[in-house]
Design a protein around this motif. Structure first.
Motif, PDB file in Angstrom:
ATOM      1  N   VAL A  90       0.847  -1.202   0.000  1.00 53.05           N
ATOM      2  CA  VAL A  90       0.000   0.000   0.000  1.00 53.05           C
ATOM      3  C   VAL A  90       0.880   1.249   0.000  1.00 53.05           C
ATOM      4  O   VAL A  90       1.620   1.513   0.943  1.00 53.05           O
ATOM      5  CB  VAL A  90      -0.945   0.013   1.221  1.00 53.05           C
ATOM      6  N   ASN A  91       0.789   2.008  -1.090  1.00 52.69           N
ATOM      7  CA  ASN A  91       1.572   3.240  -1.230  1.00 52.69           C
ATOM      8  C   ASN A  91       0.812   4.472  -0.779  1.00 52.69           C
ATOM      9  O   ASN A  91       1.412   5.498  -0.444  1.00 52.69           O
ATOM     10  CB  ASN A  91       1.989   3.442  -2.696  1.00 52.69           C
ATOM     11  N   GLU A  92      -0.533   4.367  -0.808  1.00 53.13           N
ATOM     12  CA  GLU A  92      -1.338   5.538  -0.502  1.00 53.13           C
ATOM     13  C   GLU A  92      -2.745   5.081  -0.107  1.00 53.13           C
ATOM     14  O   GLU A  92      -3.275   4.123  -0.657  1.00 53.13           O
ATOM     15  CB  GLU A  92      -1.412   6.453  -1.731  1.00 53.13           C
ATOM     16  N   VAL A  93      -3.303   5.770   0.868  1.00 54.76           N
ATOM     17  CA  VAL A  93      -4.686   5.526   1.261  1.00 54.76           C
ATOM     18  C   VAL A  93      -5.498   6.764   0.879  1.00 54.76           C
ATOM     19  O   VAL A  93      -5.196   7.881   1.329  1.00 54.76           O
ATOM     20  CB  VAL A  93      -4.825   5.249   2.770  1.00 54.76           C
ATOM     21  N   LEU A  94      -6.488   6.559   0.014  1.00 59.63           N
ATOM     22  CA  LEU A  94      -7.346   7.659  -0.438  1.00 59.63           C
ATOM     23  C   LEU A  94      -8.636   7.641   0.388  1.00 59.63           C
ATOM     24  O   LEU A  94      -9.299   6.606   0.475  1.00 59.63           O
ATOM     25  CB  LEU A  94      -7.669   7.501  -1.924  1.00 59.63           C
ATOM     26  N   VAL A  95      -8.974   8.767   0.970  1.00 59.77           N
ATOM     27  CA  VAL A  95     -10.131   8.847   1.865  1.00 59.77           C
ATOM     28  C   VAL A  95     -11.137   9.844   1.311  1.00 59.77           C
ATOM     29  O   VAL A  95     -10.808  11.003   1.057  1.00 59.77           O
ATOM     30  CB  VAL A  95      -9.703   9.262   3.285  1.00 59.77           C
ATOM     31  N   ALA A  96     -12.380   9.372   1.124  1.00 60.61           N
ATOM     32  CA  ALA A  96     -13.481  10.241   0.694  1.00 60.61           C
ATOM     33  C   ALA A  96     -14.427  10.404   1.870  1.00 60.61           C
ATOM     34  O   ALA A  96     -15.193   9.493   2.198  1.00 60.61           O
ATOM     35  CB  ALA A  96     -14.202   9.632  -0.506  1.00 60.61           C
ATOM     36  N   ASP A  97     -14.346  11.550   2.530  1.00 60.12           N
ATOM     37  CA  ASP A  97     -15.117  11.804   3.755  1.00 60.12           C
ATOM     38  C   ASP A  97     -16.326  12.682   3.427  1.00 60.12           C
ATOM     39  O   ASP A  97     -16.191  13.873   3.162  1.00 60.12           O
ATOM     40  CB  ASP A  97     -14.223  12.484   4.790  1.00 60.12           C
ATOM     41  N   SER A  98     -17.490  12.053   3.423  1.00 60.82           N
ATOM     42  CA  SER A  98     -18.727  12.789   3.137  1.00 60.82           C
ATOM     43  C   SER A  98     -19.920  11.975   3.645  1.00 60.82           C
ATOM     44  O   SER A  98     -19.888  10.740   3.628  1.00 60.82           O
ATOM     45  CB  SER A  98     -18.876  13.044   1.632  1.00 60.82           C
ATOM     46  N   ASP A  99     -20.955  12.673   4.070  1.00 59.80           N
ATOM     47  CA  ASP A  99     -22.169  11.986   4.522  1.00 59.80           C
ATOM     48  C   ASP A  99     -22.824  11.200   3.396  1.00 59.80           C
ATOM     49  O   ASP A  99     -23.598  10.269   3.641  1.00 59.80           O
ATOM     50  CB  ASP A  99     -23.172  13.007   5.082  1.00 59.80           C
ATOM     51  N   ILE A 100     -22.518  11.566   2.149  1.00 54.92           N
ATOM     52  CA  ILE A 100     -23.067  10.843   0.999  1.00 54.92           C
ATOM     53  C   ILE A 100     -22.606   9.382   1.007  1.00 54.92           C
ATOM     54  O   ILE A 100     -23.327   8.493   0.556  1.00 54.92           O
ATOM     55  CB  ILE A 100     -22.641  11.530  -0.326  1.00 54.92           C
ATOM     56  N   PHE A 101     -21.414   9.145   1.573  1.00 55.19           N
ATOM     57  CA  PHE A 101     -20.859   7.787   1.596  1.00 55.19           C
ATOM     58  C   PHE A 101     -21.062   7.095   2.946  1.00 55.19           C
ATOM     59  O   PHE A 101     -20.409   6.096   3.235  1.00 55.19           O
ATOM     60  CB  PHE A 101     -19.369   7.822   1.264  1.00 55.19           C
ATOM     61  N   ALA A 102     -21.956   7.657   3.756  1.00 53.21           N
ATOM     62  CA  ALA A 102     -22.212   7.050   5.061  1.00 53.21           C
ATOM     63  C   ALA A 102     -22.794   5.645   4.916  1.00 53.21           C
ATOM     64  O   ALA A 102     -22.617   4.794   5.787  1.00 53.21           O
ATOM     65  CB  ALA A 102     -23.160   7.933   5.873  1.00 53.21           C
ATOM     66  N   HIS A 103     -23.494   5.416   3.810  1.00 51.73           N
ATOM     67  CA  HIS A 103     -24.067   4.098   3.530  1.00 51.73           C
ATOM     68  C   HIS A 103     -23.585   3.627   2.161  1.00 51.73           C
ATOM     69  O   HIS A 103     -23.344   4.441   1.268  1.00 51.73           O
ATOM     70  CB  HIS A 103     -25.600   4.164   3.559  1.00 51.73           C
ATOM     71  N   PRO A 104     -23.450   2.317   1.982  1.00 50.37           N
ATOM     72  CA  PRO A 104     -22.859   1.784   0.740  1.00 50.37           C
ATOM     73  C   PRO A 104     -23.811   1.775  -0.451  1.00 50.37           C
ATOM     74  O   PRO A 104     -24.274   0.730  -0.897  1.00 50.37           O
ATOM     75  CB  PRO A 104     -22.467   0.348   1.148  1.00 50.37           C
ATOM     76  N   LEU A 105     -24.104   2.959  -0.981  1.00 52.27           N
ATOM     77  CA  LEU A 105     -24.957   3.068  -2.166  1.00 52.27           C
ATOM     78  C   LEU A 105     -24.081   3.104  -3.420  1.00 52.27           C
ATOM     79  O   LEU A 105     -23.085   3.825  -3.470  1.00 52.27           O
ATOM     80  CB  LEU A 105     -25.821   4.331  -2.090  1.00 52.27           C
ATOM     81  N   ALA A 106     -24.468   2.335  -4.412  1.00 49.99           N
ATOM     82  CA  ALA A 106     -23.619   2.176  -5.599  1.00 49.99           C
ATOM     83  C   ALA A 106     -23.507   3.452  -6.429  1.00 49.99           C
ATOM     84  O   ALA A 106     -22.458   3.707  -7.034  1.00 49.99           O
ATOM     85  CB  ALA A 106     -24.161   1.041  -6.469  1.00 49.99           C
ATOM     86  N   GLU A 107     -24.556   4.263  -6.483  1.00 47.35           N
ATOM     87  CA  GLU A 107     -24.547   5.426  -7.384  1.00 47.35           C
ATOM     88  C   GLU A 107     -23.447   6.435  -7.036  1.00 47.35           C
ATOM     89  O   GLU A 107     -22.604   6.757  -7.883  1.00 47.35           O
ATOM     90  CB  GLU A 107     -25.925   6.102  -7.399  1.00 47.35           C
ATOM     91  N   PRO A 108     -23.409   6.969  -5.808  1.00 46.69           N
ATOM     92  CA  PRO A 108     -22.320   7.924  -5.507  1.00 46.69           C
ATOM     93  C   PRO A 108     -20.951   7.251  -5.489  1.00 46.69           C
ATOM     94  O   PRO A 108     -19.950   7.865  -5.875  1.00 46.69           O
ATOM     95  CB  PRO A 108     -22.707   8.461  -4.119  1.00 46.69           C
ATOM     96  N   TRP A 109     -20.891   5.992  -5.073  1.00 45.59           N
ATOM     97  CA  TRP A 109     -19.623   5.271  -5.068  1.00 45.59           C
ATOM     98  C   TRP A 109     -19.068   5.102  -6.484  1.00 45.59           C
ATOM     99  O   TRP A 109     -17.866   5.219  -6.717  1.00 45.59           O
ATOM    100  CB  TRP A 109     -19.806   3.898  -4.423  1.00 45.59           C
ATOM    101  N   ALA A 110     -19.953   4.828  -7.445  1.00 47.47           N
ATOM    102  CA  ALA A 110     -19.508   4.673  -8.838  1.00 47.47           C
ATOM    103  C   ALA A 110     -18.937   5.981  -9.371  1.00 47.47           C
ATOM    104  O   ALA A 110     -17.927   5.990 -10.089  1.00 47.47           O
ATOM    105  CB  ALA A 110     -20.670   4.192  -9.706  1.00 47.47           C
ATOM    106  N   GLU A 111     -19.578   7.101  -9.018  1.00 48.56           N
ATOM    107  CA  GLU A 111     -19.055   8.408  -9.427  1.00 48.56           C
ATOM    108  C   GLU A 111     -17.694   8.662  -8.792  1.00 48.56           C
ATOM    109  O   GLU A 111     -16.771   9.183  -9.432  1.00 48.56           O
ATOM    110  CB  GLU A 111     -20.039   9.510  -9.013  1.00 48.56           C
TER     111      GLU A 111
END
Length: 359
Positions: A90-111
């Motif tokens: 692992v060279n890098e950990v990318l973190v997307a911190d947003s309430d949109i990702f609070a639950h595992p929904l495919a639509e915002p995750w795909a974007e």
């Protein structure tokens, strides 16, 4: 003489072609970079995602791996710290911190996945074949205009994979010939997470992902309702060392409680066949099989399971399989290491009587 010369010439062409393929393969390995889509829970990266890191190592030993996490709150950042020291690659950990990702929904995750891929230009994208991975990967692949390779069980070369077909009765070798990224989902039971101890100085940097690309449209196509799960201290079915499974032969939800008692004694997870789930004996989260969870525990005990091909596809990789069934011709005995032909309730009763309670 002419025929011999032709044979020698053909052999030379084959050797040269093979050498060219080897050179191309080595060049491809040097250019490999992988994005691993990770899941987390309780501030830790899930074991299935650690298996995805093992798959990234199988793609290339000198792979440059970025691990993508998304969510919100302190648990996300705790998981990011765990991810940063989870694997030497692992060279890098990318973190997307947003309430949109609070639950595992495919639509915002795909974007999110499309945006990260467009910036990072990774050669490979790997996710586990969990319900989340199966939901996300096809949608993200469509946005990136590539075709994903699913349910990979072995990696021969950076773009050559093995995956099961015909409910696991045959293995197919697939060569990916499309554009980057090569997107794949892996069966976590086929890739063991690394046990190599990490150096305290080898901790990957944690980077925040720019989320300016997100729009209301990406989160308005679906909404989170709720999560229903059983409160139990038993291990997770997908990662348990011991699994006790019941089929339609248990006859009722009440009788499944006997199986749960045995599982408590053994420190095991409880599984079920599709027939038992369809009959309403247990919830579908316990289903093992082609349309359920894929498991590969050290010990798999099946009570009243006939061994339908769809069920075998989900447990045939178990290290030791024990089957109990009154039908001596049940297909489950063909894959079982140990078999008992008899009344499952008598066998269950005897096991419950003789196995001590777990301390």
């Amino acid at each position: 003489m002419a025929m011999a010369a032709a044979l020698v010439a053909r052999a030379l062409r084959r050797v040269r072609a093979g050498g060219a393929r080897n050179v191309a393969g080595e060049a491809l390995r040097r250019l490999v970079s992988t994005l691993v889509v990770a899941e987390h829970e309780g501030g830790l990266v899930k074991p299935s995602s650690l298996s995805a890191l093992a798959a990234a190592e199988a793609v290339a030993k000198d792979n440059k791996v970025s691990l993508l996490l998304a969510g919100s709150g302190p648990a996300l950042h705790k998981a990011a710290e765990h991810a940063a020291s989870s694997h030497p690659l692992v060279n890098e950990v990318l973190v997307a911190d947003s309430d949109i990702f609070a639950h595992p929904l495919a639509e915002p995750w795909a974007e999110l996945l499309r945006s990260v891929q467009q910036k990072g230009r990774y050669s490979h994208v790997i996710a586990s074949s969990t319900s989340f991975g199966k939901n996300l990967l096809p949608r993200a692949a469509a946005l990136l205009d590539v075709s994903p390779v699913t349910d990979v069980t072995a990696i021969s070369e950076p773009r050559v994979f093995v995956r099961p077909i015909y409910a696991g009765n045959a293995l197919c070798t697939v060569r990916y010939t499309g554009e980057n990224p090569c997107m794949m989902s892996i069966r976590s039971t086929s890739f063991s997470p690394t046990t190599e101890s990490m150096s305290e100085t080898k901790v990957a940097p944690i980077t925040q992902v720019d989320l300016s690309f997100l729009s209301e449209a990406s989160s308005s196509k679906s909404s989170w309702v709720n999560l229903t799960s059983q409160d139990t201290e038993r291990p997770d079915l997908a990662n348990a060392r011991v699994v006790v499974t019941g089929g339609r032969g248990l006859k009722s939800a009440e009788n499944f409680k006997l199986l749960e008692q045995l599982a408590e004694k053994l420190g095991a997870a409880v599984g079920a066949t599709r027939a038992a789930v369809d009959a309403g004996y247990v919830p579908n989260e316990l289903q093992v099989g082609q349309t359920g969870k894929i498991v590969a525990p050290e010990l798999y005990i099946a009570f009243g399971v006939s061994g339908a091909i769809q069920h075998l596809a989900g447990m045939r990789d178990s290290k030791v399989i024990v089957a109990v069934n009154k039908d001596a011709d049940a297909p489950i005995f063909q894959v079982a290491d140990y078999g008992i032909v008899g009344d499952l309730f008598e066998v269950l009763g005897e096991l419950l009587e003789k196995i001590p309670d777990k301390k």
